[in-house]
Structure formats: structure tokens, C-alpha cells
Design a protein around this motif. Sequence first.
Motif, mmCIF file in Angstrom:
data_model
loop_
_atom_site.group_PDB
_atom_site.id
_atom_site.type_symbol
_atom_site.label_atom_id
_atom_site.label_comp_id
_atom_site.label_asym_id
_atom_site.label_seq_id
_atom_site.Cartn_x
_atom_site.Cartn_y
_atom_site.Cartn_z
ATOM 1 N N PRO A 442 41.877 49.466 43.112
ATOM 2 C CA PRO A 442 42.728 49.918 44.221
ATOM 3 C C PRO A 442 42.747 51.444 44.258
ATOM 4 O O PRO A 442 42.598 52.101 43.223
ATOM 5 C CB PRO A 442 44.102 49.348 43.871
ATOM 6 C CG PRO A 442 44.088 49.246 42.376
ATOM 7 C CD PRO A 442 42.671 48.897 42.005
ATOM 8 N N VAL A 443 42.898 52.013 45.456
ATOM 9 C CA VAL A 443 42.946 53.471 45.586
ATOM 10 C C VAL A 443 44.099 53.854 46.511
ATOM 11 O O VAL A 443 44.545 53.052 47.328
ATOM 12 C CB VAL A 443 41.616 54.032 46.151
ATOM 13 C CG1 VAL A 443 40.495 53.879 45.141
ATOM 14 C CG2 VAL A 443 41.244 53.357 47.462
ATOM 15 N N PRO A 444 44.588 55.078 46.402
ATOM 16 C CA PRO A 444 45.656 55.526 47.306
ATOM 17 C C PRO A 444 45.180 55.530 48.748
ATOM 18 O O PRO A 444 43.974 55.628 49.029
ATOM 19 C CB PRO A 444 45.952 56.957 46.821
ATOM 20 C CG PRO A 444 45.385 57.030 45.436
ATOM 21 C CD PRO A 444 44.224 56.091 45.416
ATOM 22 N N GLY A 445 46.097 55.439 49.677
ATOM 23 C CA GLY A 445 45.748 55.389 51.080
ATOM 24 C C GLY A 445 45.039 56.630 51.576
ATOM 25 O O GLY A 445 44.298 56.573 52.561
ATOM 26 N N ASP A 461 38.146 40.715 31.065
ATOM 27 C CA ASP A 461 37.697 39.384 30.667
ATOM 28 C C ASP A 461 36.181 39.479 30.493
ATOM 29 O O ASP A 461 35.436 39.520 31.466
ATOM 30 C CB ASP A 461 38.065 38.351 31.733
ATOM 31 C CG ASP A 461 37.753 36.916 31.296
ATOM 32 O OD1 ASP A 461 36.740 36.718 30.597
ATOM 33 O OD2 ASP A 461 38.519 36.003 31.660
ATOM 34 N N ILE A 462 35.735 39.546 29.251
ATOM 35 C CA ILE A 462 34.312 39.755 28.973
ATOM 36 C C ILE A 462 33.490 38.575 29.470
ATOM 37 O O ILE A 462 32.423 38.750 30.069
ATOM 38 C CB ILE A 462 34.087 39.992 27.470
ATOM 39 C CG1 ILE A 462 34.786 41.284 27.028
ATOM 40 C CG2 ILE A 462 32.598 40.059 27.153
ATOM 41 C CD1 ILE A 462 34.753 41.524 25.538
ATOM 42 N N ALA A 463 33.961 37.369 29.225
ATOM 43 C CA ALA A 463 33.195 36.184 29.603
ATOM 44 C C ALA A 463 32.965 36.114 31.109
ATOM 45 O O ALA A 463 31.902 35.709 31.570
ATOM 46 C CB ALA A 463 33.910 34.927 29.122
ATOM 47 N N ARG A 464 33.972 36.521 31.885
ATOM 48 C CA ARG A 464 33.851 36.488 33.343
ATOM 49 C C ARG A 464 33.332 37.809 33.914
ATOM 50 O O ARG A 464 33.036 37.909 35.106
ATOM 51 C CB ARG A 464 35.212 36.167 33.977
ATOM 52 C CG ARG A 464 35.733 34.770 33.653
ATOM 53 C CD ARG A 464 37.106 34.568 34.263
ATOM 54 N NE ARG A 464 37.617 33.229 34.026
ATOM 55 C CZ ARG A 464 37.415 32.194 34.814
ATOM 56 N NH1 ARG A 464 36.691 32.357 35.926
ATOM 57 N NH2 ARG A 464 37.915 31.009 34.547
ATOM 58 N N GLY A 465 33.277 38.836 33.091
ATOM 59 C CA GLY A 465 32.856 40.141 33.579
ATOM 60 C C GLY A 465 33.862 40.765 34.524
ATOM 61 O O GLY A 465 33.495 41.442 35.488
ATOM 62 N N GLU A 466 35.153 40.552 34.252
ATOM 63 C CA GLU A 466 36.198 41.029 35.159
ATOM 64 C C GLU A 466 36.965 42.192 34.533
ATOM 65 O O GLU A 466 37.235 42.215 33.326
ATOM 66 C CB GLU A 466 37.172 39.903 35.480
ATOM 67 C CG GLU A 466 36.541 38.760 36.266
ATOM 68 C CD GLU A 466 37.501 37.603 36.477
ATOM 69 O OE1 GLU A 466 38.622 37.637 35.905
ATOM 70 O OE2 GLU A 466 37.135 36.643 37.193
ATOM 71 N N ILE A 467 37.303 43.182 35.383
ATOM 72 C CA ILE A 467 38.128 44.325 34.978
ATOM 73 C C ILE A 467 39.223 44.488 36.025
ATOM 74 O O ILE A 467 38.933 44.491 37.228
ATOM 75 C CB ILE A 467 37.298 45.618 34.905
ATOM 76 C CG1 ILE A 467 36.099 45.451 33.955
ATOM 77 C CG2 ILE A 467 38.169 46.787 34.463
ATOM 78 C CD1 ILE A 467 35.108 46.587 34.032
ATOM 79 N N GLU A 468 40.457 44.642 35.571
ATOM 80 C CA GLU A 468 41.561 44.823 36.503
ATOM 81 C C GLU A 468 42.214 46.180 36.263
ATOM 82 O O GLU A 468 42.565 46.527 35.132
ATOM 83 C CB GLU A 468 42.606 43.711 36.324
ATOM 84 C CG GLU A 468 43.752 43.790 37.318
ATOM 85 C CD GLU A 468 44.770 42.689 37.128
ATOM 86 O OE1 GLU A 468 45.905 42.829 37.625
ATOM 87 O OE2 GLU A 468 44.432 41.665 36.468
ATOM 88 N N PHE A 469 42.384 46.947 37.349
ATOM 89 C CA PHE A 469 43.012 48.265 37.299
ATOM 90 C C PHE A 469 44.287 48.266 38.163
ATOM 91 O O PHE A 469 44.393 47.482 39.103
ATOM 92 C CB PHE A 469 42.090 49.352 37.875
ATOM 93 C CG PHE A 469 40.811 49.562 37.107
ATOM 94 C CD1 PHE A 469 40.775 50.409 36.003
ATOM 95 C CD2 PHE A 469 39.643 48.948 37.520
ATOM 96 C CE1 PHE A 469 39.596 50.627 35.322
ATOM 97 C CE2 PHE A 469 38.441 49.168 36.857
ATOM 98 C CZ PHE A 469 38.432 50.017 35.751
ATOM 99 N N THR A 470 45.174 49.179 37.844
ATOM 100 C CA THR A 470 46.251 49.533 38.770
ATOM 101 C C THR A 470 46.256 51.049 38.889
ATOM 102 O O THR A 470 45.696 51.756 38.048
ATOM 103 C CB THR A 470 47.636 49.074 38.271
ATOM 104 O OG1 THR A 470 47.897 49.664 36.999
ATOM 105 C CG2 THR A 470 47.693 47.555 38.155
ATOM 106 N N LEU A 471 46.873 51.535 39.960
ATOM 107 C CA LEU A 471 46.982 52.981 40.135
ATOM 108 C C LEU A 471 47.956 53.559 39.123
ATOM 109 O O LEU A 471 48.958 52.924 38.793
ATOM 110 C CB LEU A 471 47.453 53.303 41.553
ATOM 111 C CG LEU A 471 46.436 53.040 42.657
ATOM 112 C CD1 LEU A 471 47.104 53.147 44.022
ATOM 113 C CD2 LEU A 471 45.302 54.044 42.548
#
Length: 471
Positions: A442-445, A461-471
Motif C-alpha cells: 500500500p502507498v499514500p494517496g 509466508d515463505i511457502a506461499r511467497g507472500e509478503i504483507e506490508f502496512t504504511l
Amino acid sequence: MPQRRSHVAPSAAQTELAAALAALRESLEAPTEFPAEVLAEAAASEATSPTLDLRDIPFATLDPRGSRDLDQAFHLERRESGYTVRYAIADVPGFVAPGGAVDAEARRRGQTLYAADGTIPLHPKVLSEDRASLLADVDRPALVWTFTLDVAGVVEGFRLERALIRSRAQLDYVSTQAALDRGEDSPAALLPEIGALRIEQEKLRGGASLNLPDEEVVRGVDGTYAIERRNPLPVEEWNAQLSLMTGMAAASLMIEAGIGILRTMPQPDEKSFDAFRHQTEALGRPWATGRYGDYLRELDRADPMTLPILEAAASLFRGAGYVTFDGSVPPDTEQAAIAAPYAHATAPLRRLVDRWALEICLAVSEKRRVPGWVRESLADLPALMQESGQRASRLDSATINCVEAALLTPLVGSTVDATVIEIRGERATVQLAEPAVTASAPVPGDAVPGAVVRLRVVRVDIARGEIEFTL
């Protein structure tokens, strides 16, 4: 973009990554082991006897360091009115029996897959890394293209012949670039000169190259995985011009004969051009006039805005596919980025379609009928290549996603800086500097491409190849 190397240190994340990569192979349903009958046929196969002996010509190969599946070898020499370029291609058609076990298995695979934990080759290694490979200091059958170029690098004529060759040197990109920069003698000494002329010819044709930084997952001797990103070296671009020249020659032969398979790509539409113009304006490097190929060629690699521009330009290089014909040449034969008709005909060890193109070109060159098996199976190739291409794309992207997730595992809960590359709605593609990770966040408007944003790593999640970020 500066070269950098990020790696996953030995840890629980490394163990989890190894398991994820192994599971990824299985999920692709890609054939890994070769059936016994395929291995036996490959080991017993004998190449078609060459009609020409060119072992006195000092060919050389140029590939990434450590490569064994060597498809091409070159020899460059100056002549009074220009240059002679000899480009030898591994004679895979001479080794693979049509309708045999190796042929059937190759059609099932489509192309060599490059996984982080090893390759899944198109052909058994006894062929791809030994008897058919153009290794140094051994006699090898090859399909040799001989080009005559004028002083401006324009092709004046060419021919294709089956010959016996002997490569004298196995060069790699890094060492060869360094030797050329130092002015040392090398089998590639004329490559900068001829490559630059061919790039100029590409420019005059209206062609364009999208030289995005390479992104590769590598495994070190200690078992750790890493992502390496680097800009292509000049020697790689010069060498690629020899392959492009050969692919255009192959296309012209097939079009003239009224039978073949071409690699085509449509011109970008005005909507795509308009979107790209707006993106370059937002990045502060507006493309105002001229052809997009010229604009991309003039970008400064040291400019931090160049990577976002190249990523945006990828939208102009879409829609590539294969078109076959037998009797009636299709109206649209051009590969738009090359600005000429083009065929894949230089990597038969690693790509299925090249064997058909070479078989057709050799038959046309020898003024004989194209083999019946080629005609009968030609229409099957686009679907086979599309399927294998999708498999390769899934493997590449999923592998990088898994490794990037592992790289960020130690940073969960931490904040990182990231450069915005491309914005889509409320999310963007961002590039972290260290570790070298490209991800969606996600990025600022008010964010724009090229801006630096501060993100928190929330979950991986290494197995799924997922990375979750927040601002």
C-alpha cells in the motif's frame, strides 16, 4: 541499478525455503526425471554426418560462467569491405530422431526450466551438456550461418551449412567484458565494433530493446539462496545482436519458402503509448518526441528513475507469440520490438521450437523438400510453446516470491524504506534496496513513481511467497 546481492543466511527460514522450492517443482507438474527409454535413445544417438569441415576456424562460445548447454559459437573477422560473421548453432536436429522417444519427451517439456535448485532440461544432459553442446576443444557437428556485413553492419548475404567445428575457447560475460575493457586480445575483440553497428541498424529499423536488470535466484556453495540483480553488461547486448541477426535471417528464409514458424509481436496501440507517456511525465523524464526505442536507448542507467521507466515500458512489449504457415505467408509477420520478421532459431538445446526452424532453414538452404514430419507437426508448436512458457513464467515468479519472503523473515515487525516503481490504484510495486526485494505494498494517496515510502513488514509466508506490508 547498482549491483547488489541479498542472501538468506542459514536458519530455519533457509530450511523452510528449501522445502518451499521443492514443493514448487512438484506443483508445476513439470517432468523432472527422464524415462529410461529416453536416456537410452539419447546415449545411443549418432549425429547426422556434416558435409563441411570447419575445424580450422577458431570458434568461441560466450555464455554465463559455468554453463554447459552451449547452443552458439561465433567467429568474427574483418574483411576489406566489412566483416564476416560465422555463427554456429548446436546441431540438435542431427541428434534427435523425429518420432522417437527423445523427440516425444522434448515436446512434452517445451523448454529448459531454470529453478533455484537446478535445471529441468529439455533434453537429457548426455546431449544438452555433452555430445550436442558446443564445448571447447572437442569436435562438434553444428549448423553454421555465415554472414557478410558491409562497413555499416548491414547484412549483404548469408548462407547456412551443416559442418563439423571445434570451439577453441569457452568465454564468460564478466571475464570477457573485463578483457575488452583492458584492450586485451580476445576471440571477441571485434564484438563491440560489430555489436554497436548492429545496434545502430536496429535503431534505423525502428527497433527497441527493453534491457531490464537481470533478476536471478542463485544458490551458494554453503547452500544459502540469494537474489542477484544487475544490469546486462555491454558484451551481453553485443552478443545478443548476433542472435537477433540470425533469427531475422531464419525468418527471411522461411518467408521466402512459404513455410515456417515466426516469433511475432504486435505494435503497441495508442492507448499503451499514451499511458507510457503519462508515466514518463510523472517520473520527470518525459518522452515527448521520437520513437520509443530511441527514448529507451538514451536512458541513463545511473539515473534512479530509469528502473521505474523500464518497468513501465514493459507494457509496450506484450503480445508476443508464434505463428506458423505452410503455403500462405500470414499478413502480420513482424516482431515489433525488433522491427522485422524474426524466428527463434539459435537455442535448440534449450527451446523446442528452434529445432523446427533450423530443419526448415537447412532444407531451404540445401534446396530440398522440408521433411514431412516438420510439416505434419508445425501447427502443434504454438500451443506447446505457450504451455511451456507459462510453466517457466510461473516457476520464475513463484521462486523469486518464495526467496523474497525468506529474505524478509528476519525483518517482520521492522520498518524499511522502499522506492515506488509503479502505482495501480491504492497499491504499488515497490523496490527495497537491502534486502533486494520487489513487492506489492500500500502507498499514500499522494505517492508518485520514484518516491521513497516507509513500510512496516507485517507478515511473510515463505511457502506461499507472500509478503504483507502496512504504511
